[in-house]
Design a protein around this motif. Structure first.
Motif, mmCIF file in Angstrom:
data_model
loop_
_atom_site.group_PDB
_atom_site.id
_atom_site.type_symbol
_atom_site.label_atom_id
_atom_site.label_comp_id
_atom_site.label_asym_id
_atom_site.label_seq_id
_atom_site.Cartn_x
_atom_site.Cartn_y
_atom_site.Cartn_z
ATOM 1 N N UNK A 46 0.802 -1.218 0.000
ATOM 2 C CA UNK A 46 0.000 0.000 0.000
ATOM 3 C C UNK A 46 0.835 1.268 0.000
ATOM 4 N N UNK A 47 1.888 1.313 0.837
ATOM 5 C CA UNK A 47 2.685 2.539 0.930
ATOM 6 C C UNK A 47 4.187 2.301 0.885
ATOM 7 N N UNK A 48 4.605 1.051 0.650
ATOM 8 C CA UNK A 48 6.030 0.767 0.544
ATOM 9 C C UNK A 48 6.752 0.637 1.864
ATOM 10 N N UNK A 49 6.020 0.787 2.985
ATOM 11 C CA UNK A 49 6.648 0.679 4.305
ATOM 12 C C UNK A 49 6.747 -0.789 4.731
ATOM 13 N N UNK A 50 7.293 -1.010 5.915
ATOM 14 C CA UNK A 50 7.399 -2.342 6.489
ATOM 15 C C UNK A 50 6.648 -2.387 7.807
ATOM 16 N N UNK A 51 5.942 -3.485 8.025
ATOM 17 C CA UNK A 51 5.344 -3.745 9.334
ATOM 18 C C UNK A 51 6.218 -4.775 10.047
ATOM 19 N N UNK A 52 6.518 -4.529 11.306
ATOM 20 C CA UNK A 52 7.355 -5.436 12.086
ATOM 21 C C UNK A 52 6.624 -5.793 13.376
ATOM 22 N N UNK A 53 6.588 -7.077 13.682
ATOM 23 C CA UNK A 53 5.908 -7.521 14.892
ATOM 24 C C UNK A 53 6.536 -8.752 15.480
ATOM 25 N N UNK A 54 5.861 -9.300 16.516
ATOM 26 C CA UNK A 54 6.351 -10.464 17.242
ATOM 27 C C UNK A 54 5.280 -11.551 17.237
ATOM 28 N N UNK A 55 5.671 -12.787 16.931
ATOM 29 C CA UNK A 55 4.734 -13.909 16.908
ATOM 30 C C UNK A 55 4.223 -14.186 18.319
ATOM 31 N N UNK A 56 2.870 -14.318 18.447
ATOM 32 C CA UNK A 56 2.254 -14.504 19.766
ATOM 33 C C UNK A 56 1.490 -15.817 19.906
#
Length: 501
Positions: free
Chosen positions: A84-94
């Motif tokens: 959508x905007x070329x950014x990155x989403x970063x998260x943690x597996x839960x």
């Protein structure tokens, strides 16, 4: 802790749902619930649903699903590139793997998405390159990716590749001269202040290393840009990488190292090509081809190359019926090459088909090279330029194996170091009887080699001055013959080299 990239669909169709629900979502809903299935059982489930898919494609999909179902663990880091905007989403597996039984079904992992606005430019080049894979699910295992992404997730700067012994110094001259230093080829180029790996920049790096009493193992020309090499003191090198007098020409040249211009060095070979899926409409594929001025589009499913659609294949499909989807008009088994293949070896294949797809590290599609790409990279007549560059690289390395800077300085070559030798200077280096004896090159006379190198220097000068006259066939033959001789030298050398102790 490990790091994973999970894409939100080829067109980003799962991204917002994943962010809103706090999940990592993937495709393959038609396979159903995979809870507690082994890798082999996942493969069997895929084969049952897709009986006509190739073994390669089933294997590709099996690996991705197995990673998502069985290998990913709670606490691991997940990155989702956003269309959508070329950014990155970063998260943690839960959570462990789960499957939602709704209208279409959904494989998922619960994820706490801490960031969804990470600018790709905040990542160092090596980590950005790792995100270039077209696979839906892949592990980011190199360069300390997990720890670095965790820092970026927490709002800190990407510290760059992790290594024993701390960060690299600012220049080659500051590298330690008493112990080996591991690094990537790209990092070594950065230390030398150059962007590309050419005959001249490699010579410059070699000269800087030797002035500092260092060398690289393997050679700078023999590793991928992001592959680790070791810069080590010359004194630590084994003494068995010298050529025996009788081993100049052998019948075992298949062991030749990968020196020369490689496919991966062409920019388009490293960029994910525009692609479609077999279920897309032909009208959409035609629009994309017209907008981008493409003659072909990759047909990709879950990161795997399943075919190609071209203007020709579309025309043939219309001759035999009324195709509506890409699958009705695509061609299977398109031409592919390995990323480290020598460009000289694949030019004929590219010219025959008009293009080749480049296989990535996980055997996924990594890029495309067309005739237009070759022309843009090498100009009107690319073959002699590529051959001459490889000849110069191999000549310098073969000479460095037996001679020293002092040998060069006292010769009629009028150069102070091996790194400053030009093609025009080599014949004068060979004129020195002592130097020729030290080289120990049997299988060819000094006069013959001298005449070949003189010819090559003249050809290079002509090309650099944009001579409009094409090179005659016998000149190409002499370039190729010289290259075969030098490859033989390198082949013998590579079989006798040793790694640092």
């Amino acid at each position: 802790m490990r790091a994973w990239m999970v894409r939100g669909g080829r067109k980003g169709q799962r991204e917002q749902a994943a962010l809103s629900a706090g999940r990592a979502l993937i495709g393959w809903s038609e396979v159903g619930d995979l809870t507690n299935l082994s890798r082999e059982q996942i493969r069997e489930a895929l084969t049952a649903v897709h009986p006509s898919a190739s073994n390669y494609l089933i294997g590709n999909w099996t690996g991705q699903l197995d990673r998502f179902v069985n290998e990913m663990q709670v606490g691991d880091i997940v990155v989702m590139p956003l269309k959508s905007d070329g950014a990155l989403a970063i998260g943690t597996v839960r959570s462990d793997y789960g499957f939602d039984e709704h209208e279409h079904g959904e494989h998922f992992r619960s994820v706490a998405w801490q960031r969804s606005d990470v600018d790709r430019a905040t990542l160092r080049h090596d980590l950005r390159a790792s995100l270039g894979s077209l696979l839906t699910v892949c592990e980011l295992a190199r360069f300390g990716a997990a720890e670095r992404l965790m820092k970026v997730r927490d709002g800190r700067a990407d510290p760059g590749p992790s290594r024993d012994g701390g960060p690299l110094p600012a220049s080659i001259e500051e590298l330690p001269s008493d112990k080996p230093t591991p690094m990537t080829v790209r990092e070594l180029l950065d230390l030398a202040g150059v962007d590309r790996r050419t005959a001249q920049t490699v010579a410059q790096i070699d000269e800087l290393l030797h002035k500092t009493g260092l060398t690289s193992v393997p050679a700078v020309t023999e590793a991928d840009m992001d592959e680790q090499i070791v810069v080590t003191p010359i004194a630590r090198r084994g003494q068995h990488d010298q050529l025996d007098a009788g081993t100049f020409l052998t019948e075992e040249n298949e062991a030749e190292p990968a020196v020369g211009y490689r496919v991966l060095q062409i920019p388009s070979a490293r960029r994910a090509p525009v692609s479609v899926s077999r279920d897309d409409l032909i009208a959409d594929a035609r629009t994309a081809m017209l907008e981008g001025n493409y003659s072909q589009l990759a047909v990709v499913e879950a990161g795997g190359l399943v075919g190609v659609i071209t203007w020709e294949s579309i025309a043939i499909a219309h001759m035999h019926g009324k195709p509506t989807t890409v699958g009705d008009a695509m061609t299977t088994s398109p031409p592919t090459v390995a990323p480290y293949a020598n460009v000289l070896d694949v030019v004929a294949q590219i010219e025959s088909s008009g293009y080749v797809f480049v296989r990535g590290e996980a055997n996924e599609i990594g890029g495309i090279v067309t005739i237009a790409d070759l022309t843009a990279e090498f100009g009107r007549d690319r073959r002699p330029l590529v051959m001459i560059e490889e000849i110069e690289m191999r000549m310098r390395r073969a000479v460095r194996l037996r001679l020293t800077d002092a040998d060069v300085e006292r010769s009629p070559a009028n150069c102070k170091t091996i790194g400053r030798l030009t093609l025009g200077a080599y014949p004068y280096l060979f004129d020195d009887d002592l130097n020729w004896e030290k080289l120990g090159w049997v299988g060819i006379t000094r006069e013959r080699l001298r005449s070949l190198v003189t010819l090559i220097a003249d050809v290079r000068n002509s090309l650099m001055h944009f001579s409009p006259d094409p090179l005659p066939d016998d000149t190409f033959a002499k370039l190729e013959g010289t290259l075969r001789l030098l490859r033989a030298v390198d082949s013998a050398r590579s079989r006798r080299s040793e790694s640092p102790s």
